[in-house]
Enzyme design. Structure first.
Site, PDB file in Angstrom:
ATOM      1  CG  ASP A 182      87.418  44.669  29.248  1.00 17.08           C
ATOM      2  OD1 ASP A 182      87.633  43.507  29.611  1.00 17.08           O
ATOM      3  OD2 ASP A 182      87.654  45.074  28.086  1.00 17.08           O
ATOM      4  CG  HIS A 199      85.687  39.403  32.140  1.00 12.60           C
ATOM      5  ND1 HIS A 199      85.958  40.322  31.161  1.00 12.60           N
ATOM      6  CD2 HIS A 199      86.537  38.371  31.922  1.00 12.60           C
ATOM      7  CE1 HIS A 199      86.929  39.862  30.379  1.00 12.60           C
ATOM      8  NE2 HIS A 199      87.296  38.676  30.817  1.00 12.60           N
ATOM      9  CG  ASN A 231      86.501  34.481  29.385  1.00  8.01           C
ATOM     10  OD1 ASN A 231      85.439  33.886  29.523  1.00  8.01           O
ATOM     11  ND2 ASN A 231      86.578  35.714  28.913  1.00  8.01           N
ATOM     12  CG  HIS A 240      91.314  38.667  33.670  1.00  3.09           C
ATOM     13  ND1 HIS A 240      92.324  38.033  32.982  1.00  3.09           N
ATOM     14  CD2 HIS A 240      90.278  38.784  32.796  1.00  3.09           C
ATOM     15  CE1 HIS A 240      91.934  37.802  31.744  1.00  3.09           C
ATOM     16  NE2 HIS A 240      90.695  38.235  31.604  1.00  3.09           N
TER      17      HIS A 240
HETATM   18  P1  DGP Z   1      89.916  37.730  28.533  1.00  7.05           P
HETATM   19  O1  DGP Z   1      89.434  37.621  27.131  1.00  7.05           O
HETATM   20  O2  DGP Z   1      89.018  37.004  29.538  1.00  7.05           O
HETATM   21  O3  DGP Z   1      91.373  37.349  28.682  1.00  7.05           O
HETATM   22  O4  DGP Z   1      89.788  39.279  28.891  1.00  7.05           O
HETATM   23  C1  DGP Z   1      90.808  40.197  28.738  1.00  7.05           C
HETATM   24  C2  DGP Z   1      90.165  41.558  28.724  1.00  7.05           C
HETATM   25  O5  DGP Z   1      91.174  42.503  29.033  1.00  7.05           O
HETATM   26  C3  DGP Z   1      89.574  41.968  27.384  1.00  7.05           C
HETATM   27  O6  DGP Z   1      88.175  42.133  27.539  1.00  7.05           O
HETATM   28  C4  DGP Z   1      90.235  43.291  27.057  1.00  7.05           C
HETATM   29  C5  DGP Z   1      90.907  43.688  28.338  1.00  7.05           C
HETATM   30  N1  DGP Z   1      92.182  44.341  28.210  1.00  7.05           N
HETATM   31  C6  DGP Z   1      93.289  43.847  27.577  1.00  7.05           C
HETATM   32  N2  DGP Z   1      94.307  44.708  27.674  1.00  7.05           N
HETATM   33  C7  DGP Z   1      93.857  45.757  28.417  1.00  7.05           C
HETATM   34  C8  DGP Z   1      94.449  46.973  28.864  1.00  7.05           C
HETATM   35  O7  DGP Z   1      95.619  47.267  28.629  1.00  7.05           O
HETATM   36  N3  DGP Z   1      93.656  47.813  29.597  1.00  7.05           N
HETATM   37  C9  DGP Z   1      92.357  47.522  29.880  1.00  7.05           C
HETATM   38  N4  DGP Z   1      91.676  48.416  30.604  1.00  7.05           N
HETATM   39  N5  DGP Z   1      91.771  46.372  29.483  1.00  7.05           N
HETATM   40  C10 DGP Z   1      92.511  45.513  28.752  1.00  7.05           C
END
Ligand code: DGP
Length: 119
Positions: A33, A107, A92, A105
């Site tokens: 993340d 976590h 989420n 997704h």
């Molecule tokens: P949620 O809030 O459950 O939808 O989590 C989305 C997560 O995705 C958030 O913690 C940040 C992560 N995230 C968003 N865009 C990117 C990206 O382009 N690359 C990576 N590695 N993580 C991302």
């Protein structure tokens, strides 16, 4: 497999946005993340696009995609070295559930400080 053109996780899955995967196979990718909330914070993402788990559950291939995610969990946990020590999985769903990226997704979080659980 369904994909969505303007979806950031579909672009990461296809390689349009270059990313280093912790683990991947033909169905699921796992990557760190970009905004980690724990010492270990990895996202498990099906290559198949569904906006969230409710949409996936309503799809014909939903069970298959969820099985693929399930099968990826021990592989990713092993790759991260947290199978023995333990970890937490979070999905989420929707704005009220804190979902910001509308591609289903999981976590996977692990490390010091996880004992302060809300559940
Ligand atoms: P949620 O809030 O459950 O939808 O989590 C989305 C997560 O995705 C958030 O913690 C940040 C992560 N995230 C968003 N865009 C990117 C990206 O382009 N690359 C990576 N590695 N993580 C991302």
């Amino acid at each position: 497999m369904k994909t969505k053109e303007d979806c950031i996780f579909c672009k990461i899955s296809s390689g349009d946005i270059p990313s280093k995967f912790v683990w991947s196979n033909e169905d699921v990718i796992a990557f760190h993340d970009m905004n980690p909330q724990a010492p270990v914070h990895v996202l498990l993402v099906p290559r198949h696009h569904s906006d969230n788990i409710l949409d996936l559950a309503a799809e014909e291939e939903g069970r298959q995609v969820f099985s693929q995610l399930l099968a990826a969990v021990p592989r990713v946990a092993d790759a991260l070295g947290v199978s023995e020590s333990g970890f937490r999985l979070i999905i989420n769903t929707g704005k009220g559930g804190g979902q910001s990226v509308m591609h289903l997704h999981i976590h996977l979080v692990a490390g010091e400080g996880l004992s302060e659980s809300i559940v």
